[in-house]
Design an enzyme around this catalytic site. Structure first.
Site, short mmCIF file in Angstrom:
data_model
loop_
_atom_site.label_atom_id
_atom_site.label_comp_id
_atom_site.label_asym_id
_atom_site.label_seq_id
_atom_site.Cartn_x
_atom_site.Cartn_y
_atom_site.Cartn_z
N LYS A 75 8.49 -8.05 4.73
CA LYS A 75 8.54 -6.61 4.40
C LYS A 75 9.89 -6.16 3.85
CE LYS A 75 4.94 -4.78 7.44
NZ LYS A 75 4.64 -3.73 8.41
N ASP A 112 2.90 2.63 6.44
CA ASP A 112 2.84 2.60 7.91
C ASP A 112 3.15 3.99 8.50
OD1 ASP A 112 2.15 -0.08 8.19
OD2 ASP A 112 4.24 -0.74 8.17
#
Ligand code: ATR
Length: 292
Positions: A75, A112
């Site tokens: 990420k 997210d």
């Protein structure tokens, strides 16, 4: 029930870059959404070892992919290879969604934060002006703390390694200077004190995750005090020891499956430009977990 996907010359591709990716629920969730909407798209697992991240990002463009999700451990590693990232991903310091635009530029964002906020909203939990205690200071904590602070929560961070909590608080304070961030040690005494002034508790640590299902980041004998809602980003198992404790104490207990679904739904929307079939996506992951 497994969905049938027919691939042909016109199928558009998206996927998930991670290492490993074989346990990811995302292929199932996204392909269920493509089937249900009749879109000729497919979502494939893309296992990428750490030394191949740059090739993988460039490969997406070369192979005509429309986008991808990015998961652990890439990420952060993907960021240098992107044409641009959104302010949100910049603030969080991690990218979980890539979009390849029609000109071939690859941009990164982070869904997210949207995922956790949308799930809290769906559960009727308002966060504006609330005091939120976050356990953990890793990747998930970055997204959750940013999301909640941006919505006007006062965020307190407790982490085993306190230096990481301080670093996260400093980072977020630099991006959201109007918000208040506090750091407390992850000790029984500090948690007991914090429990008397916070209304929402969010676990972002991996404590309690399968197979360590008897573990909890919250000491058994510490009361939840003013905490009314306990959110655990873990969804394997659905009901962690922490959520059992919370429920027994009369708190609203919410597992992390909704965050997974809503972050996925937002990525799906960014790729396809359509309204995602959230219920179908939800059902697909729920069935998969029930059958594991
Ligand atoms: P993720 O991206 O899933 O958040 P991570 O970045 O590795 O994963 O972060 C894991 C979090 O769980 C960290 O906050 C970690 O605490 P440390 O920063 O001290 O490592 C926390 N964690 C993991 N195991 C833990 C344990 N046994 N007790 C307390 N905290 C733990």
């Amino acid at each position: 029930m497994a969905e049938t996907i027919t691939l042909n010359g016109a199928t558009r591709l998206v996927g998930i870059i991670g290492w490993p990716v074989e346990h990811s629920l995302s292929p199932l969730m996204h392909n269920a959404a493509f089937s249900a909407t009749g879109l000729n798209w497919a979502y494939v697992p893309l296992p990428v070892p750490p030394n191949r991240v740059q090739e993988a990002v460039l490969g997406l463009r070369a192979l005509g992919f429309r986008g991808a999700n990015v998961t652990i451990p890439h990420k952060q590693a993907v960021i240098p290879y992107l044409d641009r990232i959104t302010p949100e991903a910049q603030a969080i310091g991690a990218v979980n969604t890539l979009v390849v635009d029609p000109e071939g530029a690859v941009w990164g964002t982070n869904t997210d934060a949207y995922g956790v906020l949308e799930d809290l909203r769906a559960h009727g939990v308002s966060v504006q002006g609330e005091r939120v205690l976050i356990l953990g200071a890793g990747g998930a904590a970055h997204a959750v703390a940013y999301a909640l602070a941006r919505q006007g929560s006062h965020v307190t961070i407790a982490n085993r390694t306190e230096a990481r909590a301080i670093q996260l608080a400093r980072r977020l304070h630099a991006v959201l200077p109007g918000q208040r961030f506090s750091v407390i040690p992850l000790t029984r005494e500090a948690l007991a004190t914090a429990a008397r002034s916070h209304s929402l508790l969010v676990n972002t640590t991996s404590v309690g995750m399968w197979p360590h299902v008897d573990a909890s980041p919250w000491p058994e004998e510490v009361e939840f005090g003013t905490i009314q809602v306990v959110y655990d980003v873990i969804y394997r198992p659905r009901e962690t020891r922490l959520l059992q404790q919370a429920r027994a104490a009369g708190c609203q207990a919410i597992d992390g499956l909704g965050m997974l679904v809503h972050q996925g739904a937002e990525a799906w929307r960014l790729w396809t430009g359509r309204v995602p079939p959230v219920d179908i996506m939800w059902q697909a992951v729920e069935n998969a977990l029930d059958n594991q």
